[in-house]
Design a protein around this motif. Structure first.
Motif, mmCIF file in Angstrom:
data_model
loop_
_atom_site.group_PDB
_atom_site.id
_atom_site.type_symbol
_atom_site.label_atom_id
_atom_site.label_comp_id
_atom_site.label_asym_id
_atom_site.label_seq_id
_atom_site.Cartn_x
_atom_site.Cartn_y
_atom_site.Cartn_z
ATOM 1 N N MET A 1 -29.795 -79.476 9.202
ATOM 2 C CA MET A 1 -30.183 -79.782 10.382
ATOM 3 C C MET A 1 -29.122 -78.990 11.415
ATOM 4 O O MET A 1 -28.362 -79.295 11.951
ATOM 5 C CB MET A 1 -29.889 -81.215 10.458
ATOM 6 N N PRO A 2 -29.377 -77.662 11.691
ATOM 7 C CA PRO A 2 -30.167 -76.857 10.988
ATOM 8 C C PRO A 2 -29.780 -76.022 9.695
ATOM 9 O O PRO A 2 -30.490 -76.135 8.741
ATOM 10 C CB PRO A 2 -30.817 -75.944 11.921
ATOM 11 N N SER A 3 -28.439 -75.713 9.501
ATOM 12 C CA SER A 3 -28.015 -75.119 8.311
ATOM 13 C C SER A 3 -26.606 -75.038 8.163
ATOM 14 O O SER A 3 -26.070 -74.242 8.028
ATOM 15 C CB SER A 3 -28.579 -73.514 8.419
ATOM 16 N N SER A 4 -26.137 -76.178 8.115
ATOM 17 C CA SER A 4 -24.695 -76.372 8.018
ATOM 18 C C SER A 4 -24.272 -76.452 6.487
ATOM 19 O O SER A 4 -25.271 -77.063 5.631
ATOM 20 C CB SER A 4 -24.165 -77.545 8.647
ATOM 21 N N LEU A 5 -23.301 -76.149 6.013
ATOM 22 C CA LEU A 5 -22.710 -76.541 4.511
ATOM 23 C C LEU A 5 -21.433 -77.451 4.724
ATOM 24 O O LEU A 5 -20.525 -76.951 5.280
ATOM 25 C CB LEU A 5 -22.331 -75.186 3.803
ATOM 26 N N LEU B 1 -45.877 -76.854 3.334
ATOM 27 C CA LEU B 1 -46.160 -76.512 4.992
ATOM 28 C C LEU B 1 -45.079 -77.283 6.035
ATOM 29 O O LEU B 1 -44.960 -78.410 5.839
ATOM 30 C CB LEU B 1 -47.779 -76.905 5.218
ATOM 31 N N PHE B 2 -44.578 -76.489 6.774
ATOM 32 C CA PHE B 2 -43.852 -77.048 7.605
ATOM 33 C C PHE B 2 -44.316 -76.813 9.048
ATOM 34 O O PHE B 2 -44.538 -75.760 9.388
ATOM 35 C CB PHE B 2 -42.287 -76.426 7.821
ATOM 36 N N SER B 3 -44.415 -77.722 10.103
ATOM 37 C CA SER B 3 -44.781 -77.762 11.310
ATOM 38 C C SER B 3 -43.679 -77.988 12.220
ATOM 39 O O SER B 3 -43.090 -79.187 12.150
ATOM 40 C CB SER B 3 -46.024 -78.469 11.724
ATOM 41 N N LYS B 4 -43.064 -77.213 13.086
ATOM 42 C CA LYS B 4 -41.970 -77.434 13.832
ATOM 43 C C LYS B 4 -40.847 -77.900 13.034
ATOM 44 O O LYS B 4 -40.057 -78.909 13.326
ATOM 45 C CB LYS B 4 -42.457 -78.471 14.985
ATOM 46 N N LEU B 5 -40.608 -77.281 11.883
ATOM 47 C CA LEU B 5 -39.347 -77.559 11.214
ATOM 48 C C LEU B 5 -39.797 -78.750 10.234
ATOM 49 O O LEU B 5 -38.824 -79.100 9.747
ATOM 50 C CB LEU B 5 -38.293 -77.353 11.747
ATOM 51 N N SER B 6 -40.821 -79.632 10.393
ATOM 52 C CA SER B 6 -40.861 -80.603 9.926
ATOM 53 C C SER B 6 -41.928 -80.576 8.642
ATOM 54 O O SER B 6 -42.970 -80.088 8.702
ATOM 55 C CB SER B 6 -41.535 -81.703 10.815
ATOM 56 N N SER C 1 -35.743 -64.966 16.365
ATOM 57 C CA SER C 1 -36.793 -63.999 16.337
ATOM 58 C C SER C 1 -36.771 -62.864 16.791
ATOM 59 O O SER C 1 -37.372 -61.879 16.401
ATOM 60 C CB SER C 1 -38.129 -64.850 16.594
ATOM 61 N N PHE C 2 -35.515 -62.821 17.772
ATOM 62 C CA PHE C 2 -35.351 -61.284 18.234
ATOM 63 C C PHE C 2 -34.243 -60.799 17.743
ATOM 64 O O PHE C 2 -33.379 -61.511 17.265
ATOM 65 C CB PHE C 2 -35.334 -61.342 19.903
ATOM 66 N N CYS C 3 -33.894 -59.474 17.653
ATOM 67 C CA CYS C 3 -32.600 -58.738 17.268
ATOM 68 C C CYS C 3 -31.487 -59.278 18.063
ATOM 69 O O CYS C 3 -31.350 -59.207 19.275
ATOM 70 C CB CYS C 3 -32.791 -57.348 17.247
ATOM 71 N N LEU D 1 -36.382 -71.510 7.634
ATOM 72 C CA LEU D 1 -37.413 -71.653 8.689
ATOM 73 C C LEU D 1 -36.606 -71.824 10.141
ATOM 74 O O LEU D 1 -37.118 -71.332 11.020
ATOM 75 C CB LEU D 1 -38.341 -72.572 8.475
ATOM 76 N N ALA D 2 -35.577 -72.438 10.013
ATOM 77 C CA ALA D 2 -34.970 -72.971 11.459
ATOM 78 C C ALA D 2 -34.242 -71.694 11.714
ATOM 79 O O ALA D 2 -34.177 -71.228 13.165
ATOM 80 C CB ALA D 2 -33.694 -74.051 11.063
ATOM 81 N N TRP D 3 -33.642 -70.645 10.885
ATOM 82 C CA TRP D 3 -33.075 -69.449 11.206
ATOM 83 C C TRP D 3 -34.196 -68.708 11.942
ATOM 84 O O TRP D 3 -33.950 -67.829 13.013
ATOM 85 C CB TRP D 3 -32.594 -68.972 9.984
#
Ligand SMILES: NC(=O)C1=CN([C@@H]2O[C@H](COP(=O)(O)OP(=O)(O)OC[C@H]3O[C@@H](n4cnc5c(N)ncnc54)[C@H](O)[C@@H]3O)[C@@H](O)[C@H]2O)C=CC1
Ligand SMILES: [Mg+2]
Ligand SMILES: [Mg+2]
Ligand SMILES: [Mg+2]
Ligand SMILES: [Zn+2]
Length: 445
Positions: free
Chosen positions: A375-379, A140-145, A265-267, A258-260
């Protein structure tokens, strides 16, 4: 009296190190039962009992020390961990015990413990059956935590965070809310079935894992952890670094996806609403006229941002270039890093970012290893780069100071108790691992 106490301690340390080197498990256990605090003490050149056990391939001794909570990451005067030492001397069974099964270059957040089974993401019936199975694990993640529990098992009382694994019943009410996001992470990896298995026994699916994301506080889930305290850590950068390597790998995957969802959330083509598909790995536009529904549209899939991070080596081979941002703790220096831009090779990104941030020109670039950084999605793509100029002119918008540091100064920063002119980022960062990689390239054991 204090002197006598000191020498008694030192004698015990000597006995412990000697027993570990000889593989005398009985003696190691007996010393540590009487004096548990000696477990990470060092002898000459910074060698711990774990390193001596690892040097000579003493599996039982290494296991005993790990079970008793020794620090597997401490480094000796040559900046080698127990893992590096056992690898150098070819003790594969000890390497596996020390938690690194494959080649060097595995970084924190990089361990893949689940089989992502991406072909199943479009299999609705299969996903539905896995969602309600008794052995399915929900994170479970709340606000990405992520929801974690704390215990004080580590030495020095440093709390250890562990992911809370919930069952379907616990998350069922949350899953019914339209704003909740569900992502299929994969199934546990299993050993191949043993030959003794009955041929007519249908193979069972291994337990499936899902991530559940909500933007609500979800504090009602924090009760019911028994003796352990449950929480959603609010400082993701610091707290996520205290998970085990296995759990960190799962969190890197779940948190980035989840961060994505949270940000897209919109197109992004027409601004319309979107629908979740593919087990949470796709968002399709609800507007039938939208161009994003035709051809290849990367806006529908989770994003990854490539970042180059480089240890720049002086042309003399004996110094490296490190910089500090204003926000760093006092005295801390790290590798330079920057986002790869569209239409750019990794090598060019290394040269451009190094020159922008420090004024130093770079020639040869060599890839070392990479690290997902959720944090959020780097490689983070880790490279060694050889400088062709040495004058420093920092970009003050980004970097407060950049300096050439000698090999000895960098080695001292990795050693406990040495005089330090700088500190480097913690071992969980690829910056730390790149620095150690360079030191290790010429270190002799
Ligand atoms: N794991 C590790 O050891 C380390 C990780 N990092 C991570 O690497 C990332 C990039 O490093 P920086 O030096 O900040 O990059 P950078 O040198 O490219 O500068 C960042 C700036 O560039 C701009 N930018 C350009 N493209 C961007 C994109 N795709 N996304 C966001 N901003 C973009 C923004 O204005 C941003 O403030 C950071 O997010 C940081 O968290 C950085 C150093 C060490
Ligand atoms: Mg940068
Ligand atoms: Mg940049
Ligand atoms: Mg930059
Ligand atoms: Zn659209």
């Amino acid at each position: 009296m204090a002197d006598l106490q000191l020498s008694a301690d030192e004698e015990m340390v000597e006995r412990l190190l000697d027993a570990a080197a000889r593989g005398d498990l009985g003696q190691v256990s007996s010393v540590l039962s009487r004096a548990p605090s000696l477990i990470d003490r060092t002898g000459s050149r910074g060698w711990t009992a774990l390193m001596f056990g690892a040097r000579n391939g003493h599996y039982d001794v290494v296991k005993e020390l790990l079970d008793r909570g020794c620090d597997r990451f401490s480094v000796n005067a040559s900046s080698q961990t127990a893992y590096d030492i056992s690898k150098f001397w070819g003790h594969g069974h000890v390497c596996r015990l020390l938690g690194r099964t494959d080649a060097p270059g595995e970084n924190y957040f990089g361990r893949e413990t689940l089989d992502r089974l991406s072909a199943r993401r479009t299999d609705q019936a299969w996903l539905e059956a896995r969602r309600t199975a008794a052995d399915t694990v929900y994170l479970l993640f709340s606000k990405l935590s992520p929801m974690v529990s704390t215990s004080c098992r580590r030495q020095g009382g440093q709390p250890e965070l562990r992911l809370c694994r919930l069952g379907h019943d616990a998350v069922k009410p949350l899953l019914q809310k339209p704003s909740t996001v569900l992502v299929f992470l994969g199934v546990e990896r299993t050993d191949p079935p043993s030959p003794s298995c009955q041929a007519d026994e249908a193979p069972r699916d291994p337990p499936a894992w899902f991530a559940v994301g909500t933007e609500e506080d979800a504090d009602e889930f924090l009760a019911g952890g028994g003796e352990e305290k449950r929480l959603f850590p609010r400082s993701s950068h610091r707290d996520l670094l205290t998970l085990s390597e296995d759990e960190a790998g799962v969190v890197a995957q779940a948190r980035s996806v989840l961060a994505w969802h949270n940000r897209y959330s919109f197109c992004s083509t027409c601004g319309g609403g979107t629908r979740l598909e593919d087990g949470g790995y796709k968002r399709s536009c609800l507007n039938a006229e939208c161009p994003s529904l035709r051809g290849v549209h990367n806006t529908c899939y989770p994003r990854v941002d490539p970042v180059v991070i480089m240890l720049v080596i002086h042309p003399d081979g004996q110094q490296c270039l490190l910089g500090r941002k204003k926000m760093f703790p006092a005295g801390m220096f790290s590798c330079l890093a920057g986002f790869v831009e569209p239409g750019e090779t990794l090598e060019e990104a290394v040269r451009r970012e190094t020159q922008e941030e420090s004024g130093v020109k770079v020639g040869r670039v060599q890839y070392v290893s990479c690290q997902p950084w959720p944090m959020p999605s780097s490689l983070m793509i880790g490279c060694l780069a050889v400088a062709v100029t040495t004058d420093i002119r920092v970009d003050e918008n980004e970097i407060e100071e950049a300096r050439w540091f000698s090999r000895q100064q960098v080695m001292d920063s990795l050693l406990d108790g040495a005089q330090r002119v700088l500190t480097v980022p913690p071992r969980q960062t690829i910056a730390h691992q790149l620095i150690k990689h360079w030191i290790g390239m010429n270190a002799n054991l």
